[in-house]
Scaffold this motif. Structure first.
Motif, PDB file in Angstrom:
ATOM      1  N   THR A   4      72.965  59.736  35.563  1.00 17.37           N
ATOM      2  CA  THR A   4      73.497  60.553  34.483  1.00 17.37           C
ATOM      3  C   THR A   4      75.163  60.130  34.380  1.00 17.37           C
ATOM      4  O   THR A   4      75.540  59.216  35.073  1.00 17.37           O
ATOM      5  CB  THR A   4      73.742  62.156  34.798  1.00 17.37           C
ATOM      6  OG1 THR A   4      74.449  62.172  36.042  1.00 17.37           O
ATOM      7  CG2 THR A   4      72.457  62.694  35.123  1.00 17.37           C
ATOM      8  N   PHE A  20      79.391  57.284  35.841  1.00 18.07           N
ATOM      9  CA  PHE A  20      78.079  57.205  35.772  1.00 18.07           C
ATOM     10  C   PHE A  20      77.637  57.430  37.365  1.00 18.07           C
ATOM     11  O   PHE A  20      78.529  56.959  38.407  1.00 18.07           O
ATOM     12  CB  PHE A  20      77.811  55.636  35.653  1.00 18.07           C
ATOM     13  CG  PHE A  20      76.500  55.078  36.025  1.00 18.07           C
ATOM     14  CD1 PHE A  20      75.287  55.432  35.010  1.00 18.07           C
ATOM     15  CD2 PHE A  20      76.257  54.608  37.149  1.00 18.07           C
ATOM     16  CE1 PHE A  20      74.128  54.955  35.619  1.00 18.07           C
ATOM     17  CE2 PHE A  20      74.984  53.858  37.758  1.00 18.07           C
ATOM     18  CZ  PHE A  20      73.823  54.289  36.636  1.00 18.07           C
ATOM     19  N   THR A  22      74.072  58.125  40.181  1.00 21.75           N
ATOM     20  CA  THR A  22      72.848  58.064  40.409  1.00 21.75           C
ATOM     21  C   THR A  22      72.454  58.549  41.876  1.00 21.75           C
ATOM     22  O   THR A  22      73.244  58.655  42.708  1.00 21.75           O
ATOM     23  CB  THR A  22      72.016  56.873  40.165  1.00 21.75           C
ATOM     24  OG1 THR A  22      70.627  56.781  40.201  1.00 21.75           O
ATOM     25  CG2 THR A  22      72.541  55.563  40.971  1.00 21.75           C
ATOM     26  N   GLN A  50      76.754  62.949  27.053  1.00 18.27           N
ATOM     27  CA  GLN A  50      77.204  61.647  26.426  1.00 18.27           C
ATOM     28  C   GLN A  50      78.198  61.969  25.230  1.00 18.27           C
ATOM     29  O   GLN A  50      78.292  63.084  24.982  1.00 18.27           O
ATOM     30  CB  GLN A  50      75.956  60.978  25.909  1.00 18.27           C
ATOM     31  CG  GLN A  50      75.270  61.647  24.443  1.00 18.27           C
ATOM     32  CD  GLN A  50      74.142  60.830  24.059  1.00 18.27           C
ATOM     33  OE1 GLN A  50      73.324  59.963  24.762  1.00 18.27           O
ATOM     34  NE2 GLN A  50      73.976  61.065  23.032  1.00 18.27           N
ATOM     35  N   GLU A  65      75.519  52.939  26.486  1.00 21.28           N
ATOM     36  CA  GLU A  65      74.100  52.444  26.446  1.00 21.28           C
ATOM     37  C   GLU A  65      74.147  51.063  26.834  1.00 21.28           C
ATOM     38  O   GLU A  65      72.899  50.628  27.590  1.00 21.28           O
ATOM     39  CB  GLU A  65      73.702  52.396  24.744  1.00 21.28           C
ATOM     40  CG  GLU A  65      73.829  53.707  24.227  1.00 21.28           C
ATOM     41  CD  GLU A  65      72.558  54.495  24.461  1.00 21.28           C
ATOM     42  OE1 GLU A  65      71.491  53.828  25.284  1.00 21.28           O
ATOM     43  OE2 GLU A  65      72.831  55.887  24.666  1.00 21.28           O
ATOM     44  N   LYS A  68      73.632  51.688  30.686  1.00 19.62           N
ATOM     45  CA  LYS A  68      72.402  52.178  30.966  1.00 19.62           C
ATOM     46  C   LYS A  68      71.356  51.133  31.057  1.00 19.62           C
ATOM     47  O   LYS A  68      70.442  50.960  32.097  1.00 19.62           O
ATOM     48  CB  LYS A  68      71.929  53.149  29.911  1.00 19.62           C
ATOM     49  CG  LYS A  68      72.420  54.411  30.005  1.00 19.62           C
ATOM     50  CD  LYS A  68      71.692  55.244  28.810  1.00 19.62           C
ATOM     51  CE  LYS A  68      72.490  56.647  28.705  1.00 19.62           C
ATOM     52  NZ  LYS A  68      71.769  57.486  27.660  1.00 19.62           N
ATOM     53  N   ASP A  69      71.437  50.128  30.213  1.00 18.86           N
ATOM     54  CA  ASP A  69      70.308  48.958  29.983  1.00 18.86           C
ATOM     55  C   ASP A  69      70.655  48.158  31.163  1.00 18.86           C
ATOM     56  O   ASP A  69      69.725  47.477  31.795  1.00 18.86           O
ATOM     57  CB  ASP A  69      70.689  48.154  28.687  1.00 18.86           C
ATOM     58  CG  ASP A  69      70.024  48.867  27.456  1.00 18.86           C
ATOM     59  OD1 ASP A  69      69.396  49.925  27.414  1.00 18.86           O
ATOM     60  OD2 ASP A  69      70.665  48.606  26.310  1.00 18.86           O
ATOM     61  N   TRP A  71      71.815  48.840  34.078  1.00 17.51           N
ATOM     62  CA  TRP A  71      71.271  49.587  35.333  1.00 17.51           C
ATOM     63  C   TRP A  71      69.911  49.376  35.286  1.00 17.51           C
ATOM     64  O   TRP A  71      69.129  49.317  36.333  1.00 17.51           O
ATOM     65  CB  TRP A  71      71.801  51.061  35.284  1.00 17.51           C
ATOM     66  CG  TRP A  71      71.400  51.792  36.382  1.00 17.51           C
ATOM     67  CD1 TRP A  71      70.439  52.768  36.610  1.00 17.51           C
ATOM     68  CD2 TRP A  71      71.650  51.490  37.912  1.00 17.51           C
ATOM     69  NE1 TRP A  71      70.209  53.042  37.939  1.00 17.51           N
ATOM     70  CE2 TRP A  71      70.936  52.264  38.860  1.00 17.51           C
ATOM     71  CE3 TRP A  71      72.689  50.716  38.525  1.00 17.51           C
ATOM     72  CZ2 TRP A  71      71.146  52.468  40.274  1.00 17.51           C
ATOM     73  CZ3 TRP A  71      72.723  50.778  39.859  1.00 17.51           C
ATOM     74  CH2 TRP A  71      72.113  51.667  40.469  1.00 17.51           C
TER      75      TRP A  71
END
Length: 80
Positions: A4, A20, A22, A50, A65, A68-69, A71
């Motif tokens: 998140t 960020f 996790t 977001q 974004e 995220k990619d 990760w």
């Protein structure tokens, strides 16, 4: 593994750092990483976790974004 994004200080006047995070269930540990991006709490969508779709928010959303990619790529490479 879920991840998140959150504001570090959502009630702050001015801009707040976007974090960020996790959780690694198998290790019982939470990993928190600074995105290095700042955003006004008024520009943050708390439900979607977001930036809002304003012009400023879209600039930040593009960076999020990409993170995220990255990760997902890292996570996938460790699961193979």
């Amino acid at each position: 593994m879920k991840f998140t994004f959150n504001l570090k200080k959502p009630n702050k006047n001015g801009e707040s750092l976007i974090l960020f995070s996790t959780y690694f269930k198998s290790e019982g540990r939470k990993f928190v990483y600074s995105t290095g991006e700042f955003l006004s709490p008024e520009e943050w969508n708390y439900e979607l976790r977001q930036p809002k779709t304003s012009q400023e928010g879209q600039k930040k959303l593009t960076g999020i974004e990409q993170l995220k990619d990255n990760w997902i790529d890292i996570r996938t490479s460790f699961l193979i």
